[in-house]
Design a protein around this motif. Structure first.
Motif, PDB file in Angstrom:
ATOM      1  N   GLU A  77       0.845  -1.199   0.000  1.00  0.00           N
ATOM      2  CA  GLU A  77       0.000   0.000   0.000  1.00  0.00           C
ATOM      3  C   GLU A  77       0.873   1.239   0.000  1.00  0.00           C
ATOM      4  OE1 GLU A  77      -3.800   1.901   2.423  1.00  0.00           O
ATOM      5  OE2 GLU A  77      -3.107  -0.132   2.891  1.00  0.00           O
ATOM      6  N   PHE A  78       0.567   2.169  -0.893  1.00  0.00           N
ATOM      7  CA  PHE A  78       1.327   3.405  -1.032  1.00  0.00           C
ATOM      8  C   PHE A  78       0.345   4.566  -0.936  1.00  0.00           C
ATOM      9  CE2 PHE A  78       3.250   6.676  -3.927  1.00  0.00           C
ATOM     10  CZ  PHE A  78       4.371   6.952  -3.154  1.00  0.00           C
ATOM     11  N   SER A  79       0.543   5.457   0.026  1.00  0.00           N
ATOM     12  CA  SER A  79      -0.428   6.543   0.220  1.00  0.00           C
ATOM     13  C   SER A  79       0.263   7.804   0.716  1.00  0.00           C
ATOM     14  CB  SER A  79      -1.498   6.109   1.225  1.00  0.00           C
ATOM     15  OG  SER A  79      -0.888   5.741   2.452  1.00  0.00           O
ATOM     16  N   TYR A  80      -0.419   8.922   0.542  1.00  0.00           N
ATOM     17  CA  TYR A  80       0.105  10.213   0.963  1.00  0.00           C
ATOM     18  C   TYR A  80      -0.554  10.631   2.267  1.00  0.00           C
ATOM     19  CZ  TYR A  80       1.594  15.099   0.691  1.00  0.00           C
ATOM     20  OH  TYR A  80       2.158  16.330   0.966  1.00  0.00           O
ATOM     21  N   VAL A  81       0.241  10.942   3.280  1.00  0.00           N
ATOM     22  CA  VAL A  81      -0.281  11.427   4.562  1.00  0.00           C
ATOM     23  C   VAL A  81      -0.242  12.954   4.481  1.00  0.00           C
ATOM     24  CG1 VAL A  81      -0.054  11.335   7.079  1.00  0.00           C
ATOM     25  CG2 VAL A  81       0.647   9.367   5.687  1.00  0.00           C
ATOM     26  N   ALA A  82      -1.345  13.512   3.991  1.00  0.00           N
ATOM     27  CA  ALA A  82      -1.359  14.931   3.608  1.00  0.00           C
ATOM     28  C   ALA A  82      -1.038  15.891   4.751  1.00  0.00           C
ATOM     29  CB  ALA A  82      -2.715  15.277   3.000  1.00  0.00           C
ATOM     30  N   LYS A  84       0.750  15.525   7.282  1.00  0.00           N
ATOM     31  CA  LYS A  84       2.127  15.424   7.788  1.00  0.00           C
ATOM     32  C   LYS A  84       3.166  15.586   6.682  1.00  0.00           C
ATOM     33  CE  LYS A  84       0.727  14.672  11.980  1.00  0.00           C
ATOM     34  NZ  LYS A  84       0.785  15.764  12.957  1.00  0.00           N
ATOM     35  N   GLY A  85       2.697  15.618   5.431  1.00  0.00           N
ATOM     36  CA  GLY A  85       3.597  15.910   4.317  1.00  0.00           C
ATOM     37  C   GLY A  85       4.579  14.804   3.959  1.00  0.00           C
ATOM     38  N   PHE A  86       4.127  13.541   4.007  1.00  0.00           N
ATOM     39  CA  PHE A  86       5.012  12.466   3.555  1.00  0.00           C
ATOM     40  C   PHE A  86       4.218  11.331   2.911  1.00  0.00           C
ATOM     41  CE2 PHE A  86       4.388  11.402   8.156  1.00  0.00           C
ATOM     42  CZ  PHE A  86       3.843  10.132   8.041  1.00  0.00           C
ATOM     43  N   TYR A  87       4.942  10.526   2.123  1.00  0.00           N
ATOM     44  CA  TYR A  87       4.378   9.314   1.549  1.00  0.00           C
ATOM     45  C   TYR A  87       4.749   8.138   2.436  1.00  0.00           C
ATOM     46  CZ  TYR A  87       3.255  11.495  -2.945  1.00  0.00           C
ATOM     47  OH  TYR A  87       2.710  12.269  -3.931  1.00  0.00           O
ATOM     48  N   ARG A  88       3.847   7.189   2.535  1.00  0.00           N
ATOM     49  CA  ARG A  88       4.105   5.997   3.353  1.00  0.00           C
ATOM     50  C   ARG A  88       3.841   4.761   2.500  1.00  0.00           C
ATOM     51  NH1 ARG A  88       0.517   4.402   8.694  1.00  0.00           N
ATOM     52  NH2 ARG A  88       1.847   2.757   9.498  1.00  0.00           N
ATOM     53  N   LEU A  89       4.811   3.878   2.492  1.00  0.00           N
ATOM     54  CA  LEU A  89       4.694   2.610   1.778  1.00  0.00           C
ATOM     55  C   LEU A  89       4.694   1.497   2.817  1.00  0.00           C
ATOM     56  CD1 LEU A  89       4.892   0.973  -0.960  1.00  0.00           C
ATOM     57  CD2 LEU A  89       7.353   0.961  -0.573  1.00  0.00           C
ATOM     58  N   ASP A  90       3.642   0.680   2.813  1.00  0.00           N
ATOM     59  CA  ASP A  90       3.529  -0.440   3.754  1.00  0.00           C
ATOM     60  C   ASP A  90       3.493  -1.745   2.976  1.00  0.00           C
ATOM     61  OD1 ASP A  90       3.151   0.640   6.559  1.00  0.00           O
ATOM     62  OD2 ASP A  90       1.654   1.803   5.465  1.00  0.00           O
ATOM     63  N   ILE A  91       4.415  -2.638   3.313  1.00  0.00           N
ATOM     64  CA  ILE A  91       4.441  -3.959   2.681  1.00  0.00           C
ATOM     65  C   ILE A  91       4.125  -4.981   3.768  1.00  0.00           C
ATOM     66  CG2 ILE A  91       5.833  -5.613   1.380  1.00  0.00           C
ATOM     67  CD1 ILE A  91       7.504  -3.235   0.361  1.00  0.00           C
ATOM     68  N   LYS A  92       2.957  -5.595   3.656  1.00  0.00           N
ATOM     69  CA  LYS A  92       2.464  -6.465   4.733  1.00  0.00           C
ATOM     70  C   LYS A  92       2.295  -7.908   4.299  1.00  0.00           C
ATOM     71  CE  LYS A  92       0.263  -2.774   7.296  1.00  0.00           C
ATOM     72  NZ  LYS A  92      -0.906  -2.308   8.036  1.00  0.00           N
ATOM     73  N   ARG A  93       2.659  -8.821   5.212  1.00  0.00           N
ATOM     74  CA  ARG A  93       2.471 -10.264   5.050  1.00  0.00           C
ATOM     75  C   ARG A  93       3.128 -10.821   3.784  1.00  0.00           C
ATOM     76  NH1 ARG A  93      -2.214  -8.144   6.047  1.00  0.00           N
ATOM     77  NH2 ARG A  93      -3.082  -8.727   4.025  1.00  0.00           N
TER      78      ARG A  93
END
Length: 247
Positions: A77-82, A84-93
């Motif tokens: 999952e790749f999303s923008y945390v508006a 806080k001004g950053f992108y977050r990439l989560d790779i799960k399981r």
């Protein structure tokens, strides 16, 4: 949950300037994800099945700025945390070992705008950050011994929640980064400047193995993912948080 079944999860934070669109981050992950031998993925937003080979063009065609895909029993999952001004990439399981996790992170750390990454234990992270008493009760997890506080909302929304503010494995969104620790971490030198940490101070901590990768420092703070909030593991997490985030 036994160690053999524990899943290693990955969190990567990057600044706005890193990716103009989601297709660029997906492009960096294509090679390492090929090891999972998936021919198709599911778009987590629409439920649509898409061939792995076509996913980049799908993102470009739809001008996607974020994505959530499901593959090999896991997700990316790749999303923008508006706010806080950053992108977050989560790779799960997806990663069943620290080595696999490191290969996925390795594809991203040399990009300009990389801020930080960590490898963590899914179950430990979940309970270290669980505030809802309902969650504990539904899953039959004892919480009587845990500190509590009000959620701070006005009546009738006021509820008692678990106070996680002293948990060694807690994470907090900050402006442009996440205050979170992992046994294996990658931090950009630009992040160290933001949090006011001297590089040498970090390099000099005896119990950390710190490797200079150029614009990024790789920190091995423990020999396996943290799974305990007491004893030596708790002390190591507290030290890492203090040295890295002055917290």
């Amino acid at each position: 949950m036994g160690d053999a079944n524990r899943m290693v999860e990955i969190e990567v934070v990057s600044s706005e300037r890193l990716y103009d669109c989601a297709s660029a981050v997906w492009g960096s992950l294509i090679q390492p994800l090929r090891h999972f031998n998936e021919s198709a993925v599911i778009d987590g937003f629409t439920g649509k099945k898409i061939l792995l080979a076509d996913f980049s063009s799908y993102l470009i065609k739809n001008k996607c700025q974020s994505f959530c895909i499901e593959l090999a029993n896991g997700s990316v999952e790749f999303s923008y945390v508006a706010d806080k001004g950053f992108y977050r990439l989560d790779i799960k399981r997806l990663a069943n070992s620290i080595d696999v996790a490191q290969s996925l992170i390795g594809a991203l750390i040399d990009k300009s705008g990389f801020v930080q990454a960590r490898i963590y234990d899914a179950e430990y992270d979940r309970w270290q950050n669980a505030e809802s008493l309902t969650l504990f009760e539904v899953e039959c997890v004892e919480h009587a011994h845990l500190p509590k506080k009000s959620n701070g909302l006005p009546f009738p929304l006021t509820q008692e929640i678990v106070d996680i503010s002293k948990n060694p494995g807690r994470w907090i969104f900050r402006s442009s980064y996440i205050e979170a620790v992992g046994a294996f971490m990658w931090v950009s030198k630009s992040l160290l400047k933001v949090v006011g940490v001297d590089e040498k101070t970090l390099m000099d901590v005896d119990c950390f193995a710190v490797e200079d990768l150029g614009g990024v420092l790789k920190i091995a703070a423990y020999d396996q993912c943290f799974t305990l909030a007491v004893g030596a593991q708790a002390e190591r997490q507290a030290l890492l948080r203090k040295v890295l985030f002055n917290a």
